[in-house]
Design a protein around this motif. Structure first.
Motif, PDB file in Angstrom:
ATOM      1  N   GLN A   1       0.826  -1.206   0.000  1.00 53.88           N
ATOM      2  CA  GLN A   1       0.000   0.000   0.000  1.00 53.88           C
ATOM      3  C   GLN A   1       0.859   1.254   0.000  1.00 53.88           C
ATOM      4  N   ARG A   2       1.978   1.224   0.702  1.00 52.44           N
ATOM      5  CA  ARG A   2       2.879   2.380   0.712  1.00 52.44           C
ATOM      6  C   ARG A   2       3.520   2.571  -0.664  1.00 52.44           C
ATOM      7  N   LEU A   3       3.938   1.464  -1.298  1.00 54.24           N
ATOM      8  CA  LEU A   3       4.525   1.558  -2.629  1.00 54.24           C
ATOM      9  C   LEU A   3       3.513   2.082  -3.645  1.00 54.24           C
ATOM     10  N   LEU A   4       2.268   1.624  -3.538  1.00 58.37           N
ATOM     11  CA  LEU A   4       1.237   2.099  -4.459  1.00 58.37           C
ATOM     12  C   LEU A   4       0.961   3.583  -4.255  1.00 58.37           C
ATOM     13  N   TRP A   5       0.948   4.014  -3.001  1.00 58.36           N
ATOM     14  CA  TRP A   5       0.722   5.435  -2.722  1.00 58.36           C
ATOM     15  C   TRP A   5       1.858   6.284  -3.274  1.00 58.36           C
ATOM     16  N   MET A   6       3.096   5.825  -3.114  1.00 56.26           N
ATOM     17  CA  MET A   6       4.240   6.555  -3.651  1.00 56.26           C
ATOM     18  C   MET A   6       4.176   6.637  -5.169  1.00 56.26           C
ATOM     19  N   GLY A   7       3.817   5.532  -5.814  1.00 57.58           N
ATOM     20  CA  GLY A   7       3.725   5.545  -7.262  1.00 57.58           C
ATOM     21  C   GLY A   7       2.620   6.443  -7.773  1.00 57.58           C
TER      22      GLY A   7
ATOM     23  N   ARG B   1       3.376  10.082  -7.815  1.00 55.22           N
ATOM     24  CA  ARG B   1       4.294  10.490  -8.886  1.00 55.22           C
ATOM     25  C   ARG B   1       3.702  10.266 -10.278  1.00 55.22           C
ATOM     26  N   GLY B   2       2.400   9.939 -10.321  1.00 62.55           N
ATOM     27  CA  GLY B   2       1.732   9.781 -11.608  1.00 62.55           C
ATOM     28  C   GLY B   2       1.761   8.380 -12.171  1.00 62.55           C
ATOM     29  N   PHE B   3       2.077   7.362 -11.328  1.00 66.58           N
ATOM     30  CA  PHE B   3       2.138   5.975 -11.781  1.00 66.58           C
ATOM     31  C   PHE B   3       1.264   5.101 -10.881  1.00 66.58           C
ATOM     32  N   PRO B   4      -0.058   5.167 -10.990  1.00 69.79           N
ATOM     33  CA  PRO B   4      -0.907   4.303 -10.156  1.00 69.79           C
ATOM     34  C   PRO B   4      -0.685   2.835 -10.483  1.00 69.79           C
ATOM     35  N   GLY B   5      -0.552   2.014  -9.443  1.00 71.45           N
ATOM     36  CA  GLY B   5      -0.339   0.582  -9.626  1.00 71.45           C
ATOM     37  C   GLY B   5       1.110   0.172  -9.747  1.00 71.45           C
ATOM     38  N   MET B   6       2.047   1.107  -9.653  1.00 67.34           N
ATOM     39  CA  MET B   6       3.468   0.764  -9.796  1.00 67.34           C
ATOM     40  C   MET B   6       4.023   0.238  -8.479  1.00 67.34           C
ATOM     41  N   LEU B   7       4.748  -0.881  -8.549  1.00 67.64           N
ATOM     42  CA  LEU B   7       5.347  -1.499  -7.372  1.00 67.64           C
ATOM     43  C   LEU B   7       6.838  -1.227  -7.246  1.00 67.64           C
ATOM     44  N   GLY B   8       7.448  -0.665  -8.262  1.00 69.55           N
ATOM     45  CA  GLY B   8       8.879  -0.385  -8.216  1.00 69.55           C
ATOM     46  C   GLY B   8       9.486  -0.411  -9.605  1.00 69.55           C
TER      47      GLY B   8
ATOM     48  N   VAL C   1      -3.538  -6.271  -6.189  1.00 70.64           N
ATOM     49  CA  VAL C   1      -3.301  -4.845  -6.399  1.00 70.64           C
ATOM     50  C   VAL C   1      -4.375  -4.329  -7.343  1.00 70.64           C
ATOM     51  N   GLN C   2      -5.187  -3.415  -6.886  1.00 70.44           N
ATOM     52  CA  GLN C   2      -6.273  -2.875  -7.695  1.00 70.44           C
ATOM     53  C   GLN C   2      -6.089  -1.377  -7.896  1.00 70.44           C
TER      54      GLN C   2
ATOM     55  N   THR D   1      -7.212   1.959 -11.008  1.00 70.40           N
ATOM     56  CA  THR D   1      -8.026   2.322 -12.164  1.00 70.40           C
ATOM     57  C   THR D   1      -7.295   3.366 -12.988  1.00 70.40           C
ATOM     58  N   VAL D   2      -7.205   3.130 -14.292  1.00 77.65           N
ATOM     59  CA  VAL D   2      -6.616   4.066 -15.245  1.00 77.65           C
ATOM     60  C   VAL D   2      -7.573   4.207 -16.419  1.00 77.65           C
ATOM     61  N   ASN D   3      -7.969   5.443 -16.743  1.00 75.10           N
ATOM     62  CA  ASN D   3      -8.896   5.714 -17.843  1.00 75.10           C
ATOM     63  C   ASN D   3     -10.186   4.906 -17.694  1.00 75.10           C
ATOM     64  N   ARG D   4     -10.706   4.885 -16.477  1.00 76.26           N
ATOM     65  CA  ARG D   4     -11.963   4.198 -16.148  1.00 76.26           C
ATOM     66  C   ARG D   4     -11.909   2.688 -16.368  1.00 76.26           C
ATOM     67  N   THR D   5     -10.698   2.145 -16.427  1.00 76.08           N
ATOM     68  CA  THR D   5     -10.507   0.697 -16.544  1.00 76.08           C
ATOM     69  C   THR D   5      -9.809   0.188 -15.295  1.00 76.08           C
ATOM     70  N   GLN D   6     -10.354  -0.843 -14.672  1.00 76.99           N
ATOM     71  CA  GLN D   6      -9.796  -1.381 -13.440  1.00 76.99           C
ATOM     72  C   GLN D   6      -8.819  -2.508 -13.744  1.00 76.99           C
ATOM     73  N   TYR D   7      -7.682  -2.466 -13.072  1.00 77.55           N
ATOM     74  CA  TYR D   7      -6.654  -3.496 -13.211  1.00 77.55           C
ATOM     75  C   TYR D   7      -6.434  -4.159 -11.858  1.00 77.55           C
ATOM     76  N   ASN D   8      -6.094  -5.448 -11.898  1.00 76.49           N
ATOM     77  CA  ASN D   8      -5.933  -6.230 -10.667  1.00 76.49           C
ATOM     78  C   ASN D   8      -4.525  -6.764 -10.479  1.00 76.49           C
ATOM     79  N   MET D   9      -3.558  -6.213 -11.180  1.00 76.09           N
ATOM     80  CA  MET D   9      -2.180  -6.657 -11.046  1.00 76.09           C
ATOM     81  C   MET D   9      -1.249  -5.452 -11.163  1.00 76.09           C
ATOM     82  N   GLY D  10      -0.339  -5.332 -10.213  1.00 74.30           N
ATOM     83  CA  GLY D  10       0.608  -4.241 -10.253  1.00 74.30           C
ATOM     84  C   GLY D  10       1.632  -4.420 -11.357  1.00 74.30           C
ATOM     85  N   TYR D  11       2.433  -3.401 -11.580  1.00 74.65           N
ATOM     86  CA  TYR D  11       3.422  -3.457 -12.647  1.00 74.65           C
ATOM     87  C   TYR D  11       4.731  -2.841 -12.175  1.00 74.65           C
ATOM     88  N   TYR D  12       5.769  -3.043 -12.987  1.00 76.25           N
ATOM     89  CA  TYR D  12       7.105  -2.534 -12.691  1.00 76.25           C
ATOM     90  C   TYR D  12       7.590  -1.695 -13.871  1.00 76.25           C
ATOM     91  N   LEU D  13       8.272  -0.612 -13.572  1.00 76.70           N
ATOM     92  CA  LEU D  13       8.902   0.172 -14.632  1.00 76.70           C
ATOM     93  C   LEU D  13      10.142  -0.560 -15.115  1.00 76.70           C
TER      94      LEU D  13
END
Length: 237
Positions: A94-100, A103-110, A186-187, A189-201
């Protein structure tokens, strides 16, 4: 390393292992201080220096420096394993998601990437598998996942330098929980689409998986505009 972080480490290791505390010898003379012992260990870890090199300005013998290094690494693992040397729990996620998201990256884990660590004393018989064309000397690869505040919660080290980021990814255990279906949900929403898996840069060397989000290049000159067709197509996507 910042001063307050270094002093915190020195204080923790001194309370954990009495070897790092200042002692008196048989003639009642003071021995080495905790600052000297911890500094010598950190110098070898940070810069890869030899044990006898530290003696030039810290005034510690070679055998003592080696012992300091061994005890320092063991103590750090024992003290901070439960807080840092572990995978993120639900609170950490939850802390990683809040940080992402901040910074403009919802759902980013690192961010995930690999680096080559030069192996100066690589045996001659092994140089073939530890060398690669873009590196002059033998290397060992380190794969890391880090957050914006430089918390490294995954590190996979030791693979021969002839490998690349893809083979490192296949060998490491970073996505074992995802493959087994036990990864935390990990849930977002981007552009009114819900995602259930986080991602990595990641950079463009990684495969086109849903768990990776790559950078989009913005050419600033004529050279950047003349790229291979397949790469231009990926960047336009």
């Amino acid at each position: 390393m910042r001063r307050h972080v270094f002093l915190q480490v020195v204080d923790a290791i001194s309370n954990h292992d009495e070897y790092f505390r200042m002692r008196l010898d048989a003639t009642r003379r003071r021995g080495l201080s905790p600052l000297q012992k911890c500094t010598s260990a950190l110098c070898m870890l940070a810069y890869g220096t030899l044990a006898d090199f530290v003696d030039k300005y810290i005034r510690i013998g070679e055998t003592t420096v080696v012992e300091c290094l061994q005890r320092f690494v063991k103590g750090i693992c024992e003290i901070f394993r439960g807080e840092y040397l572990r995978r993120p729990n639900n609170e950490d996620i939850q802390r990683l998601l809040w940080m992402g998201e901040a910074r403009g990256f919802p759902g980013m884990l690192g961010s995930i990437d690999c680096m080559h660590w030069e192996w100066k004393n690589c045996p001659v018989a092994w140089k073939g598998q530890f060398c690669r064309g873009d590196h002059a000397n033998p290397t060992i690869i380190l794969e890391v996942v880090a957050s914006q505040d430089l918390w490294i919660w995954h590190a996979f080290f030791g693979t021969a330098g002839s490998n690349n980021d893809i083979t490192m990814l296949n060998a490491s255990n970073v996505f074992n929980e995802v493959l087994l279906g036990t990864a935390p949900t990990v849930q977002y929403t981007v552009n009114r689409t819900q995602y259930n898996m986080g991602y990595y840069l990641a950079d463009d060397k990684y495969p086109d998986f849903a768990i990776f989000v790559k950078t989009i290049s913005m050419p600033q000159g004529e050279k950047g505009n003349y790229l291979p067709d397949d790469k231009n197509q990926r960047e336009r996507m």
